[in-house]
Write a protein that holds these residues in place. Sequence first.
Motif, mmCIF file in Angstrom:
data_model
loop_
_atom_site.group_PDB
_atom_site.id
_atom_site.type_symbol
_atom_site.label_atom_id
_atom_site.label_comp_id
_atom_site.label_asym_id
_atom_site.label_seq_id
_atom_site.Cartn_x
_atom_site.Cartn_y
_atom_site.Cartn_z
ATOM 1 N N ARG A 1 -125.489 15.392 40.167
ATOM 2 C CA ARG A 1 -125.439 16.830 39.856
ATOM 3 C C ARG A 1 -124.983 17.066 38.419
ATOM 4 O O ARG A 1 -125.411 18.030 37.781
ATOM 5 C CB ARG A 1 -124.514 17.539 40.843
ATOM 6 C CG ARG A 1 -125.073 17.577 42.266
ATOM 7 C CD ARG A 1 -124.250 18.454 43.169
ATOM 8 N NE ARG A 1 -124.719 18.416 44.539
ATOM 9 C CZ ARG A 1 -125.741 19.146 45.012
ATOM 10 N NH1 ARG A 1 -126.400 19.964 44.198
ATOM 11 N NH2 ARG A 1 -126.101 19.066 46.275
ATOM 12 N N GLU A 2 -124.141 16.184 37.901
ATOM 13 C CA GLU A 2 -123.757 16.277 36.491
ATOM 14 C C GLU A 2 -124.990 16.052 35.615
ATOM 15 O O GLU A 2 -125.201 16.751 34.615
ATOM 16 C CB GLU A 2 -122.681 15.238 36.180
ATOM 17 C CG GLU A 2 -122.218 15.258 34.735
ATOM 18 C CD GLU A 2 -121.336 14.080 34.402
ATOM 19 O OE1 GLU A 2 -120.845 14.032 33.260
ATOM 20 O OE2 GLU A 2 -121.146 13.193 35.262
ATOM 21 N N GLN A 3 -125.806 15.046 35.979
ATOM 22 C CA GLN A 3 -127.015 14.763 35.218
ATOM 23 C C GLN A 3 -127.982 15.937 35.238
ATOM 24 O O GLN A 3 -128.674 16.204 34.256
ATOM 25 C CB GLN A 3 -127.682 13.502 35.791
ATOM 26 C CG GLN A 3 -128.712 12.858 34.884
ATOM 27 C CD GLN A 3 -129.234 11.554 35.455
ATOM 28 O OE1 GLN A 3 -130.391 11.446 35.845
ATOM 29 N NE2 GLN A 3 -128.360 10.553 35.515
ATOM 30 N N ALA B 1 -127.027 18.997 35.394
ATOM 31 C CA ALA B 1 -126.295 20.184 34.919
ATOM 32 C C ALA B 1 -126.279 21.258 36.000
ATOM 33 O O ALA B 1 -126.398 22.453 35.717
ATOM 34 C CB ALA B 1 -126.903 20.727 33.625
ATOM 35 N N LEU C 1 -121.984 21.541 41.584
ATOM 36 C CA LEU C 1 -120.697 20.897 41.306
ATOM 37 C C LEU C 1 -119.536 21.713 41.866
ATOM 38 O O LEU C 1 -118.596 21.164 42.447
ATOM 39 C CB LEU C 1 -120.525 20.716 39.799
ATOM 40 C CG LEU C 1 -121.405 19.648 39.134
ATOM 41 C CD1 LEU C 1 -121.281 19.728 37.621
ATOM 42 C CD2 LEU C 1 -121.045 18.255 39.620
ATOM 43 N N TYR D 1 -113.865 14.371 42.750
ATOM 44 C CA TYR D 1 -113.858 14.468 41.286
ATOM 45 C C TYR D 1 -112.741 13.641 40.658
ATOM 46 O O TYR D 1 -112.355 13.875 39.527
ATOM 47 C CB TYR D 1 -113.747 15.927 40.854
ATOM 48 C CG TYR D 1 -115.039 16.672 41.061
ATOM 49 C CD1 TYR D 1 -115.998 16.730 40.067
ATOM 50 C CD2 TYR D 1 -115.318 17.254 42.279
ATOM 51 C CE1 TYR D 1 -117.200 17.373 40.264
ATOM 52 C CE2 TYR D 1 -116.524 17.909 42.501
ATOM 53 C CZ TYR D 1 -117.454 17.964 41.489
ATOM 54 O OH TYR D 1 -118.656 18.594 41.698
ATOM 55 N N SER E 1 -116.022 12.824 33.099
ATOM 56 C CA SER E 1 -117.073 13.673 32.538
ATOM 57 C C SER E 1 -117.526 14.721 33.553
ATOM 58 O O SER E 1 -117.770 15.881 33.200
ATOM 59 C CB SER E 1 -118.260 12.826 32.092
ATOM 60 O OG SER E 1 -118.791 12.081 33.177
ATOM 61 N N ALA E 2 -117.626 14.313 34.824
ATOM 62 C CA ALA E 2 -118.013 15.270 35.868
ATOM 63 C C ALA E 2 -116.906 16.296 36.096
ATOM 64 O O ALA E 2 -117.175 17.476 36.324
ATOM 65 C CB ALA E 2 -118.321 14.534 37.170
ATOM 66 N N ALA F 1 -117.179 18.823 33.356
ATOM 67 C CA ALA F 1 -118.313 19.719 33.610
ATOM 68 C C ALA F 1 -117.947 20.730 34.684
ATOM 69 O O ALA F 1 -118.279 21.922 34.590
ATOM 70 C CB ALA F 1 -119.539 18.913 34.023
#
Length: 202
Positions: free
Chosen positions: A113-115, A117, A122, A133, A138-139, A142
């Motif tokens: 889901r980070e990839q 966006a 998220l 998390y 990085s996630a 985000a």
Amino acid sequence: NAPDLPRACPAPRVKRILRGAENGFAKKSYNGHEMNQLLPLPVLLALLAGGLLLLGVREALRLRRVRRASMDARAALRAGDARRAVDLLLAARQRERNARRLRPLLTLEVAAREQLADLGGLVALHEQYPESYLERESAALALGRALLGLGAVSGYEGLRERWRRRAKDRLAWVALDADALRQRGAPEAARALLTGMGTRLE
């Protein structure tokens, strides 16, 4: 005087019940039938072994299903197909209830889901599984941006607290902290935080 009457003899069925009790078997009548309440030890052991075997088989099948979904999702991510990875992981997650088996699925879903966006995804995942998390900073960043973008300052503060002693990208977190302070109505504190961070970086 009335003559002595002969003593009544127990009925045959009563005799059988008494005899069974003397032999160590408790019996009772149910719909006209007599049933043993205690099973022989070999039967009990066989039932127990069968139950444990069934549980073991079910656990192995569930673990195999989770591993298969994880492998397929990783392959999809490597191929740049994050949407397919999310679909695979979501299907596997909805069938799984065990926290230990859920953990690798959640870690991969956060990455996918980070990839993408997918900020809404998220946030939704964080509301249901906040512990997911704790693996990817990085996630988490985000997610923090998404929460503040929605005005969910309390949600961000909870996330921030879990990362306070583990954060490596301090500058990114400070920027988010300043945004949270501004939304709390403390712009001067936000400015001081950014100024202090800038001074330390010089």
